[in-house]
Each structure stands twice: as C-alpha cells, then as structure tokens.
Design an enzyme around this catalytic site. Structure first.
Site, PDB file in Angstrom:
ATOM      1  N   HIS A 189       0.703  -1.310  -0.005  1.00 63.97           N
ATOM      2  CA  HIS A 189      -0.014   0.148  -0.372  1.00 63.97           C
ATOM      3  C   HIS A 189       0.711   0.966   0.315  1.00 63.97           C
ATOM      4  O   HIS A 189       0.518   2.238   0.609  1.00 63.97           O
ATOM      5  CB  HIS A 189      -1.263  -0.002   0.972  1.00 63.97           C
ATOM      6  CG  HIS A 189      -1.904  -1.500   1.318  1.00 63.97           C
ATOM      7  ND1 HIS A 189      -3.134  -0.910   0.709  1.00 63.97           N
ATOM      8  CD2 HIS A 189      -2.384  -2.021   1.374  1.00 63.97           C
ATOM      9  CE1 HIS A 189      -3.247  -2.074   1.018  1.00 63.97           C
ATOM     10  NE2 HIS A 189      -2.959  -2.996   1.612  1.00 63.97           N
ATOM     11  N   ASN A 214     -10.252  -2.648   2.550  1.00 60.53           N
ATOM     12  CA  ASN A 214     -10.173  -2.946   0.828  1.00 60.53           C
ATOM     13  C   ASN A 214     -11.026  -2.427   0.125  1.00 60.53           C
ATOM     14  O   ASN A 214     -12.211  -2.498   0.817  1.00 60.53           O
ATOM     15  CB  ASN A 214      -9.114  -4.049   0.876  1.00 60.53           C
ATOM     16  CG  ASN A 214      -8.186  -4.477   0.714  1.00 60.53           C
ATOM     17  OD1 ASN A 214      -6.918  -3.522   1.332  1.00 60.53           O
ATOM     18  ND2 ASN A 214      -7.310  -5.924   1.110  1.00 60.53           N
ATOM     19  N   HIS A 238      -3.763   0.931  12.031  1.00 59.98           N
ATOM     20  CA  HIS A 238      -3.852  -0.199  12.736  1.00 59.98           C
ATOM     21  C   HIS A 238      -5.155  -1.201  13.156  1.00 59.98           C
ATOM     22  O   HIS A 238      -5.883  -0.332  13.822  1.00 59.98           O
ATOM     23  CB  HIS A 238      -2.346  -0.213  13.961  1.00 59.98           C
ATOM     24  CG  HIS A 238      -2.312  -1.560  14.687  1.00 59.98           C
ATOM     25  ND1 HIS A 238      -2.330  -2.863  14.637  1.00 59.98           N
ATOM     26  CD2 HIS A 238      -1.782  -1.398  15.646  1.00 59.98           C
ATOM     27  CE1 HIS A 238      -1.533  -3.706  15.278  1.00 59.98           C
ATOM     28  NE2 HIS A 238      -1.686  -2.835  16.050  1.00 59.98           N
TER      29      HIS A 238
HETATM   30 FE1  HDD Z   1      -2.620  -4.450   5.773  1.00 61.20          FE
HETATM   31  C1  HDD Z   1      -1.281  -1.543   5.206  1.00 61.20           C
HETATM   32  C2  HDD Z   1      -4.703  -3.416   4.324  1.00 61.20           C
HETATM   33  C3  HDD Z   1      -3.465  -8.241   5.291  1.00 61.20           C
HETATM   34  C4  HDD Z   1       0.577  -6.223   7.099  1.00 61.20           C
HETATM   35  N1  HDD Z   1      -3.207  -2.996   5.047  1.00 61.20           N
HETATM   36  C5  HDD Z   1      -2.393  -2.163   5.081  1.00 61.20           C
HETATM   37  C6  HDD Z   1      -3.112  -0.762   4.032  1.00 61.20           C
HETATM   38  C7  HDD Z   1      -3.970  -1.425   3.895  1.00 61.20           C
HETATM   39  C8  HDD Z   1      -3.923  -2.365   4.607  1.00 61.20           C
HETATM   40  C9  HDD Z   1      -5.563  -0.432   3.835  1.00 61.20           C
HETATM   41  C10 HDD Z   1      -2.243   0.526   4.350  1.00 61.20           C
HETATM   42  C11 HDD Z   1      -2.864   1.394   5.211  1.00 61.20           C
HETATM   43  C12 HDD Z   1      -2.506   3.390   4.934  1.00 61.20           C
HETATM   44  O1  HDD Z   1      -3.063   3.498   4.081  1.00 61.20           O
HETATM   45  O2  HDD Z   1      -1.503   3.133   5.451  1.00 61.20           O
HETATM   46  N2  HDD Z   1      -4.477  -5.890   4.885  1.00 61.20           N
HETATM   47  C13 HDD Z   1      -5.964  -5.028   4.649  1.00 61.20           C
HETATM   48  C14 HDD Z   1      -6.001  -6.165   4.860  1.00 61.20           C
HETATM   49  C15 HDD Z   1      -5.911  -6.952   4.455  1.00 61.20           C
HETATM   50  C16 HDD Z   1      -4.532  -6.424   4.993  1.00 61.20           C
HETATM   51  C17 HDD Z   1      -7.988  -5.254   3.885  1.00 61.20           C
HETATM   52  C18 HDD Z   1      -6.666  -8.418   4.788  1.00 61.20           C
HETATM   53  C19 HDD Z   1      -7.961  -8.476   5.348  1.00 61.20           C
HETATM   54  N3  HDD Z   1      -1.814  -6.709   5.977  1.00 61.20           N
HETATM   55  C20 HDD Z   1      -2.679  -7.491   6.155  1.00 61.20           C
HETATM   56  C21 HDD Z   1      -1.243  -9.043   6.532  1.00 61.20           C
HETATM   57  C22 HDD Z   1      -0.897  -8.603   6.928  1.00 61.20           C
HETATM   58  C23 HDD Z   1      -0.557  -7.534   6.484  1.00 61.20           C
HETATM   59  C24 HDD Z   1      -2.093 -10.201   6.771  1.00 61.20           C
HETATM   60  C25 HDD Z   1       0.563  -8.576   7.790  1.00 61.20           C
HETATM   61  C26 HDD Z   1       0.605 -10.458   8.655  1.00 61.20           C
HETATM   62  N4  HDD Z   1      -0.371  -4.141   5.999  1.00 61.20           N
HETATM   63  C27 HDD Z   1       0.441  -4.645   6.314  1.00 61.20           C
HETATM   64  C28 HDD Z   1       1.487  -3.605   6.999  1.00 61.20           C
HETATM   65  C29 HDD Z   1       1.152  -2.127   6.202  1.00 61.20           C
HETATM   66  C30 HDD Z   1      -0.396  -2.578   5.787  1.00 61.20           C
HETATM   67  C31 HDD Z   1       2.950  -4.305   6.535  1.00 61.20           C
HETATM   68  C32 HDD Z   1       2.205  -1.743   5.180  1.00 61.20           C
HETATM   69  C33 HDD Z   1       1.955  -0.733   6.179  1.00 61.20           C
HETATM   70  C34 HDD Z   1       1.469  -0.397   7.555  1.00 61.20           C
HETATM   71  O3  HDD Z   1       0.423  -1.264   7.575  1.00 61.20           O
HETATM   72  O4  HDD Z   1       1.167   0.750   7.847  1.00 61.20           O
HETATM   73  O5  HDD Z   1       2.074  -3.749   8.232  1.00 61.20           O
END
Ligand code: HDD
Length: 718
Positions: free
Chosen positions: A78, A151, A342
C-alpha cells in the site's frame, strides 16, 4: 405534527488540533531550524568568491543534511496512496449492539482521515494498476482512535497471516530484475496463486473490473474480517463493515486503465483532490451486517474465514451513517504519508474475532510503523494523535514530543496519588470480550475453511455477461504474460473448479487445454506432516446461486456529478450548440472542458470567443468519461483534418463511453471506424440505447453519462 427539534451537531476539534503544527510560508523570515534569520539563501560560504566552500557553513550543512534524510521507508504494501479528511455522521444510535460512543450519539460529527491505496506498486507507481485498493479509515472518536483498515474487495487472498509475506513476495516485482512494477501479470504471482486454492474467490474479484476503479470515490469499502460489537451489557454480536459510495461503483476498461497509466499516472489521486477542491465531496454510507452469536454456525462457510463474504441476500447491510470527505490534506508527507493505521486501534464496544488473518495483522502494523516512522512515538505525529487525551507511563524513545512532568512514571504509585487511574468498564475502560477458548495448541487449518470454490463460483455467476467477459479477458491477459506453461495449466485446473466455461475460454485464449486432473497438482496449503487428504480443498453446498450486490451492473446510475466531459471543437463552432450542452452538464455538477487544436481562444461562427481548456497535445479521451462534438460546419471540417478528434472518438467508442454529436458533427461519426462497427441502418433510438446520441440532446446525453458505460458494445472474448 410539529417536527422534532434536532440536537445541534458538535464540531469536533481534531481539525484545529491538526493545524497546531502547521507553518505558513508567508508571514515569517527564512530561518534555520534553530530560528536564526537567514540573510543569503543563494550562496554557500566560500573562501573568496571563486574559492572552496567552508566546512563552517552551518546553514548549508543544516539544509543539505535535512534534505539527505527527507525520505522515509515506503510502506511495504500500500505504498502508493492518497488521502483526505472528513467526518462521520451517525444516523441512529446502535445501543442494542455496541457501547462505542461514536456509534451511539447522533449529535457528534466524528472526524476521520481516509487513505486509499494500491497494494503492490511502489510509491511512484501508477494509480491505474490492476490491483486491490486499500480503503483505510481512521475515526478520531472521543474515546480514542478506531481504525478500520479495509479494502475495496470484501475478501482476501489467504486465510492465515503466516502466508502474507509469501503472497506479497510473489506479487511484488521479481527480485532479480525488479520487473514488473505494480502488476500481478508475471510468473511468481501466478506460481503462488496456482498453488493456493484458497485464493480463488479473491482472484475472481481482482480479475474483475473492481480492480480498475474509475475513482476512489466510486469504490465500495469493506472491513473484510468478521468483527464483534459489544453492548453495555457485555453481549456480543458478529459484524461485517461496509462502505457504499453514493455515486455508485464504477470502473474503467482494461485497455483504458493501461493508457491512463501513461497519460496521467496520478489519475485517482488527482480525481480525489479535484473533487474535494470543487466542493463536491465524496460520500459513502457506512453499513453493517449483524450476525447474532447463536447464528455463528448457521452458514455453509466459516465466519472466521476472510476468503468468504456473508451474502447480502442472507444478511442485509443496514446503513448506519454517512462518511463525507471534505478537506484535502495541507501536506501530503505530514498527513497522507505519515498516517499510521492499525487494525488494533480499537474503541470499547468493538472487538476482534479469531480470524487468523486478523490476528496476525494485529502484530504487523505496529511493527511496520516502527521501521517506517522510526519510533514508538509515531502516535505523537499530528495526523496520528487521538482527540481523546492520552495519559500513561510510557516515556522517552526517539523523537519524543510530549514533555511529561513530575517524577512518577510507574503504576501503582502513591507519589502521584495513583494517577493516571485505570478506568472501570462503566467509565469507558476497555475490556476484551470474554470469549470462551478451549483448544489444543495446534498449527492446522480448520476443516470449516476448506471450501475454496463455492463463493468464487457465486461471484462469477453473479456477474453480468460483460463483467464475466472482462474476467475471462483479464485472466487471459495475466496468464498470457506468464512464461512457464505448468503455472498456466495449474491455474486452469483451479479455474475449472470455479466454472468450467470460464476455464475453457481462458484456456482457448492461451492456446492450452484445461487439465483433466487438477486435484493432483495442488493443495500445497498445509504443513509438511499433514495428511493431504484431510486438507483437500472442497466445493461446499451453495446457499444461494446469485447475489445482485456482487455485480456492478446493478450499481447506482443516477448521477453525472464530477464526470469529466470533453467538448471537442474549434473555430467556426456553433456557440449555441456548445452553450446549451455546457449549461446542462454543469447544472448536473459534471466537469466540462473545451478541447481544441491549440490553447487560447476559439472563435464561434457568430463571433463569440470561447476559452480553450485543453489542446490536442494535452488531451486524451481516456481522461474523460464522455465526448461531445458540437455543431458548426467549419469547425467540423477542421476537425476532420486532424488525427486526434477521430482517434478520440474511436477510442471512446471502444471504451464504451457515451458520445454525443450535434447536427454538422454527424459527419465526424460517419467518418469514424466506430460507425462501421454497427449495422448501417441502426436506428437513432437503438444507438441512444448504447450511448451514442446523434441528435445533440443534452437530456439524452446526461442520461447516458449517468449510466457510465455501455459494455454491450464490446466484442466478446475468443
Ligand atoms: Fe495490511 C498496510 C489492508 C492483510 C500487513 N493493509 C495496509 C493498508 C491497508 C491494508 C488498507 C494501508 C494502510 C494505509 O493506508 O496506511 N491488509 C489490509 C487488508 C488485509 C490486510 C484489508 C486483509 C484482510 N496486512 C495484512 C496482513 C498483514 C498486513 C495479513 C501482515 C501479517 N498491511 C500490513 C503492513 C502495512 C499494511 C505491512 C504496510 C504499511 C502499514 O501496514 O502501515 O503492516
């Protein structure tokens, strides 16, 4: 009957809070970061005008050092996004279900910040990649921040967070050459998918037009996981969260998406910014699906499985409030880049379930902020600060902003009279839902998660014919870019279990055959010592055959607000033909641009000068929703001498957009390739039914624009 007096809306002070740290460039002298006024910002300090620069030049060093450190690590997923401020307004209290104050008090306007994003591409990648879109909402409630990090697609690729790094490594550019950027159409992604039957439902969604939205403002948002709501009595219900856009859900054509990526890779970002600047605020209804605890096992899927939806036909979505985005950020980096979401930012009255994907996410997000924003004090960055006061004994760490007073930083204490105190539940203290857990420690997938195909089939069957064709084409495109044949064949084996005709059509486009025994080629989604038979993916029994809510063909098609319409013309145009159309379109809040061979002014046949907004050099049909060719014999003749107008017309025709012609401009239609695509004697009424308005009628054109696209004009896949 006397109308009940509405309670006044309390303005929340988050917006003012955020501006505390803003600095205006207008009313200050230029200074160093230490506040010293700078006299010369053009020249470094040198030993003589032609001599070497002196190490002593602290002004130069401060400026360059700061510059050298201006970038922070981009989000691992993202990374590419755009955001905006807004408010959430509740329709009616949800006391029966939750004690969360912002879901109970209709007099509060809860400030929000929403960040939309693509997933795979890096920060500078195109907005129009085929991808899931992030839809992350931070509610700054009076009881603390609640983040709904969702999402635009209601399901996910995988069922367990332990697979997330694998999924992302597979979709990101391949590590040896960092190709392709922001695209899933490559070997590693499809290799992974072909071995992950649980991804099939999500694959149907990402291969559908949902993955190429027309605008962030025209996307649905989903919390995806099943959450819990908890009321004052401690009673819990399961809940799914939805955002439904008031402008309907709309997409672009795949060919168009690829072209927009070249013509304006900031298309979605710009679209959001422009709509808010113009005062036509994006709006969504926030809705919930409530499932009583006792119904947990009533479905033919597991509520804890994030690859499943709860069909709206089984549990309707109840609108509970409105989300409006009404203010652009002042500074992209400070707000959109530094915002830290978060799923674990909760308020009392909302709680998690044991969805294993959600559980893993609860670890990941704080961890990522530490590496991205650099310190556990990321909550002190203005965009992340709650409006609810925060008091605790956490201290110090990098970049601490708060100046905590006193000598007590521990609990319990007597020196500070016990402050800060723990809050009782009735005082708003958070207490996790006391769910009974009684199980063995085990690394295993629940058998209730093993139906990997029924909902993929439900989604595919619920699409209109053009939508199904788009899925076939998208899969043929993506797998067409895959170079290893065994990956394509394995994927065809999976598709075959979703829908046989779908698999056959994709196979035909790939010049391959659908494998007869796909089962032996898959099911790698269990541990090394597991008995494969126990974990075979299954196709369960269907509860419903079709769900209207899953097809964009059934979306709202009533408004032309913010649609972009190009009026293509030049000198000698008929002023009346332009004015009447422009007036009608702008009254409907559409964005109208005059396009002509060059910038400046054009002269109408009655001598009126009209300002030109875009020249043929900067204009492209893919950046517009509809085209209008006004009357004026001389203008039409000139347009016929240029390549661009007919190119634009044919391109807009191919992308199924409404196109209108007035009188003399019919000559352009007759000269186009598109007119030859249709039977010669197609009646004007039939043409209007597919978005081609030959009588210059603003009313008919507006009706067509509201419908967005006329997909039936398309050629069918092979
Ligand atoms: Fe995630 C970012 C949505 C599964 C780890 N995620 C992130 C963002 C969105 C989502 C919208 C961007 C937020 C922003 O605008 O700053 N993610 C989802 C959805 C998931 C999902 C809808 C499943 C239903 N994500 C998911 C899993 C993991 C992560 C299973 C790790 C185990 N996601 C992250 C992250 C991020 C992230 C690496 C990257 C930047 C952040 O968090 O702040 O931690």
């Amino acid at each position: 009957m006397k109308e009940k007096k509405k309670a006044p809306i309390k303005k929340n002070k988050k917006i003012e809070d955020l501006s505390l740290n803003t600095v205006s460039t207008e009313d200050h002298f230029l200074t160093t970061n230490q506040g010293l006024r700078i006299n010369d910002n053009q020249n470094s300090l040198k030993a003589g005008v032609r001599g070497p620069t002196l190490l002593e030049d602290f002004i130069l060093r401060e400026k360059i050092t700061h510059f050298d450190h201006e970038r922070i690590p981009e989000r691992i997923v993202h990374a590419r996004g755009a955001g905006a401020h807004g408010v959430f307004q509740l329709y009616k209290p949800l006391k029966a279900y939750t004690k969360a104050k912002f879901l109970n008090d209709t007099t509060i306007q809860t400030p929000v910040f929403v960040r939309f994003s693509t997933v795979a591409g890096s920060r500078g990648s195109t907005d129009l990649a085929r991808d899931v879109r992030g839809f992350a909402v931070k509610f700054y409630t009076e009881e603390g921040n609640f983040d709904l990090v969702g999402n635009n697609i209601p399901v996910f690729f995988i069922q367990d967070a332990i697979k997330f790094p694998d999924l992302i490594h597979a979709v990101k550019p391949e590590p040896h050459n960092e190709i392709p950027q922001a695209a899933s159409a490559h070997d590693t992604f499809w290799d992974f998918i072909s071995l992950m039957p649980e991804s099939m439902h999500m694959i149907m969604w990402v291969m559908s037009d949902r993955a190429i939205p027309r605008s962030f403002r025209m996307m649905e948002g989903f919390g995806i996981h099943t959450f819990r709501l908890i009321n004052e009595q401690g009673k819990s219900v399961f809940v799914k969260f939805h955002f439904k856009p008031l402008l309907g859900v709309h997409s672009v054509a795949w060919d168009e998406a690829q072209k927009i990526s070249g013509k304006n890779s900031d298309f979605h970002r710009q679209d959001l910014f422009d709509a808010i600047e113009s005062g036509i605020f994006p709006e969504w209804e926030f809705g919930i699906q409530i499932i009583p605890e006792e119904d947990e096992h009533k479905f033919d899927f597991d509520l804890l499985d994030p690859t499943k939806i709860v069909p709206e036909e089984l549990v309707p979505v109840t609108p509970i409030g409105k989300l409006t985005l009404n203010r652009n950020p002042d500074n992209f980096f400070a707000e959109t880049e530094q915002i830290a979401f978060h799923p674990g930012h909760l308020v009392s009255g909302i709680d998690f379930t044991n969805d294993p994907l959600l559980q893993g996410r609860l670890f990941s997000y704080t961890d990522t902020q530490l590496s991205r924003l650099g310190s556990p004090n990321f909550h002190e960055i203005p965009i992340n600060r709650p409006i609810a006061p925060s008091h605790n004994n956490q201290r110090d760490a990098k970049m601490r902003q708060t100046i905590n007073k006193g000598r007590v930083a521990y609990d319990p204490n007597s020196l500070s009279f016990g402050c800060p105190f723990q809050a009782k539940i009735k005082e708003g203290g958070f207490a996790s839902y006391t769910e009974k857990i009684d199980g063995r420690k085990i690394r295993e997938r629940s058998p209730s998660f093993l139906d990997h195909f029924s909902q993929a089939t439900l989604f595919y069957k619920s699409q209109s014919e053009p939508e199904q064709n788009h899925i076939i084409n998208a899969l043929s495109f993506e797998l067409g870019k895959v170079t290893v044949e065994s990956i394509k064949i394995r994927t065809l084996g999976l598709l075959n279990q979703v829908d046989k005709t779908l698999a056959e059509k994709v196979a035909k486009a790939l010049g391959l055959k659908v494998p007869t025994k796909p089962e032996t080629l898959m099911n790698h989604s269990f541990g090394a010592d597991a008995d494969p038979k126990k974990f075979q993916s299954q196709k369960g029994k269907k509860t419903i055959e079709k769900s209207e809510a899953l097809s964009m063909a059934n979306t709202l098609k009533h408004s032309i607000k913010t649609r972009r319409i190009a009026i293509i013309t030049t000198d000698g145009c008929d002023e009346k033909s332009i004015e009447a159309m422009k007036k009608a379109l702008t009254e409907g809040d559409a964005v109208v641009k005059i396009v002509a061979p060059t910038l400046g002014k054009i002269k109408g046949k009655n001598g009126t000068f009209i300002d030109v907004d875009e020249s043929f050099l900067t204009f492209s049909s893919v950046l517009f929703d509809a085209l209008y060719f006004p009357s004026g014999a001389k203008a039409v003749k000139t347009l016929l001498d240029h390549m661009e107008p007919l190119n634009a017309l044919d391109e807009a025709y191919r992308h199924c957009k409404p196109i209108a012609f007035d009188e003399d401009a019919l000559e352009l239609w007759n000269a186009s390739y598109s007119s030859k695509d249709l039977p010669k004697k197609t009646a004007p009424k039939e043409l209007a039914a597919i978005g081609l308005i030959l009588n210059g009628s603003p009313k008919e054109f507006i009706k067509a624009i509201a419908k967005h696209r006329f997909w039936t004009r398309e050629k069918k896949p092979v």
